[in-house]
Scaffold this motif. Structure first.
Motif, PDB file in Angstrom:
ATOM      1  N   LEU A 197      -1.583   8.031  -1.587  1.00  0.00           N
ATOM      2  CA  LEU A 197      -1.781   8.675  -2.874  1.00  0.00           C
ATOM      3  C   LEU A 197      -1.479  10.168  -2.789  1.00  0.00           C
ATOM      4  O   LEU A 197      -1.670  10.794  -1.734  1.00  0.00           O
TER       5      LEU A 197
ATOM      6  N   ALA B 197      -6.699  -4.505  -6.818  1.00  0.00           N
ATOM      7  CA  ALA B 197      -6.292  -3.210  -6.278  1.00  0.00           C
ATOM      8  C   ALA B 197      -7.510  -2.490  -5.738  1.00  0.00           C
ATOM      9  O   ALA B 197      -8.627  -2.719  -6.199  1.00  0.00           O
TER      10      ALA B 197
ATOM     11  N   TYR C  90      -3.719   3.478  -1.582  1.00  0.00           N
ATOM     12  CA  TYR C  90      -3.840   2.540  -2.682  1.00  0.00           C
ATOM     13  C   TYR C  90      -3.234   1.224  -2.218  1.00  0.00           C
ATOM     14  O   TYR C  90      -2.089   1.187  -1.758  1.00  0.00           O
TER      15      TYR C  90
ATOM     16  N   SER D  57       0.855  -1.188   0.000  1.00  0.00           N
ATOM     17  CA  SER D  57       0.000   0.000   0.000  1.00  0.00           C
ATOM     18  C   SER D  57       0.886   1.231   0.000  1.00  0.00           C
ATOM     19  O   SER D  57       2.000   1.215   0.527  1.00  0.00           O
TER      20      SER D  57
ATOM     21  N   ASN E  95       1.112   1.508 -10.453  1.00  0.00           N
ATOM     22  CA  ASN E  95       0.881   0.379 -11.363  1.00  0.00           C
ATOM     23  C   ASN E  95       2.051   0.220 -12.328  1.00  0.00           C
ATOM     24  O   ASN E  95       2.521  -0.895 -12.582  1.00  0.00           O
TER      25      ASN E  95
ATOM     26  N   THR F  20      -8.637   1.496  -3.698  1.00  0.00           N
ATOM     27  CA  THR F  20      -8.310   2.759  -3.055  1.00  0.00           C
ATOM     28  C   THR F  20      -9.291   2.964  -1.908  1.00  0.00           C
ATOM     29  O   THR F  20     -10.398   2.421  -1.931  1.00  0.00           O
TER      30      THR F  20
ATOM     31  N   GLU G  72       0.304   8.532  -7.776  1.00  0.00           N
ATOM     32  CA  GLU G  72      -1.015   8.385  -8.349  1.00  0.00           C
ATOM     33  C   GLU G  72      -1.121   6.904  -8.674  1.00  0.00           C
ATOM     34  O   GLU G  72      -0.099   6.220  -8.838  1.00  0.00           O
ATOM     35  N   THR G  73      -2.336   6.368  -8.758  1.00  0.00           N
ATOM     36  CA  THR G  73      -2.485   4.923  -8.966  1.00  0.00           C
ATOM     37  C   THR G  73      -1.755   4.459 -10.223  1.00  0.00           C
ATOM     38  O   THR G  73      -1.073   3.429 -10.204  1.00  0.00           O
ATOM     39  N   TRP G  74      -1.856   5.205 -11.317  1.00  0.00           N
ATOM     40  CA  TRP G  74      -1.205   4.789 -12.560  1.00  0.00           C
ATOM     41  C   TRP G  74       0.306   4.724 -12.408  1.00  0.00           C
ATOM     42  O   TRP G  74       0.963   3.869 -13.013  1.00  0.00           O
TER      43      TRP G  74
END
Length: 174
Positions: free
Chosen positions: A101, A142, A166, A98, A129, A144, A124-126
């Motif tokens: 963010l 995944a 995240y 985790s 990833n 959030t 950021e999540t992207w």
């Protein structure tokens, strides 16, 4: 849900997420020194080995030598300069991680009293990833979630509705 067991919302969500994919008495290498959540994992029946407080950016020997099938990294990558190298060094087949963010309305965290307690990265999540993919991990699930604070004001209101954490479950790509 574990809400009746643990005082923090993120502990409840993280434990539920972990237990939905991993079963005790699985052996876990938990990145970071022993902490309240690693103690909770032990209380839930997992066999937990923590890293010893070494600077993982410099000394990754324990990652290479661990025989744990699962590695957990809950809110540690933001404190490291080279999370890609750590992610590539993990030998486990499964990874739970985790990260906080990036919040548009708040600066990155920096402790006023502890020079080691600061965030070099807030993702950021992207971005997370992409980092995981580049390190050879495949995200299986995944999520959030928010982390509201008990204060009054505009930012606390935003924290009530804006995802702050995240959480991912990954497997090593073949």
């Amino acid at each position: 849900m574990y809400e009746k067991h643990y005082p923090e919302k993120r502990f409840n969500i993280t434990m539920e997420f972990l237990k939905s994919h991993a079963h005790s008495p699985s052996t876990i290498l938990d990145l970071g020194v022993e902490n309240p959540f690693s103690k909770l994992m032990t209380a839930e029946g997992f066999s937990v080995e923590n890293t010893k407080g070494q600077d993982l950016d410099v000394d990754r020997n324990q990652l290479f030598s661990s025989s744990a099938k699962i590695t957990t990294a809950f809110e540690i990558f933001e404190h490291l300069l080279s999370p890609l190298e750590i992610l590539k060094s993990v030998q486990s087949e499964h990874l739970f991680a985790s990260v906080p963010l990036k919040l548009w309305f708040s600066k990155a965290y920096q402790s006023k009293t502890d020079p080691w307690d600061r965030h070099y990265h807030e993702f950021e999540t992207w971005q997370f990833n992409w980092l995981l993919k580049k390190a050879g991990w495949e995200i299986i699930e995944a999520k959030t979630f928010t982390h509201p604070v008990r204060k009054i004001g505009f930012r606390p209101l935003l924290r009530l509705i804006t995802p702050r954490y995240y959480l991912v479950y990954c497997q090593r790509k073949s």
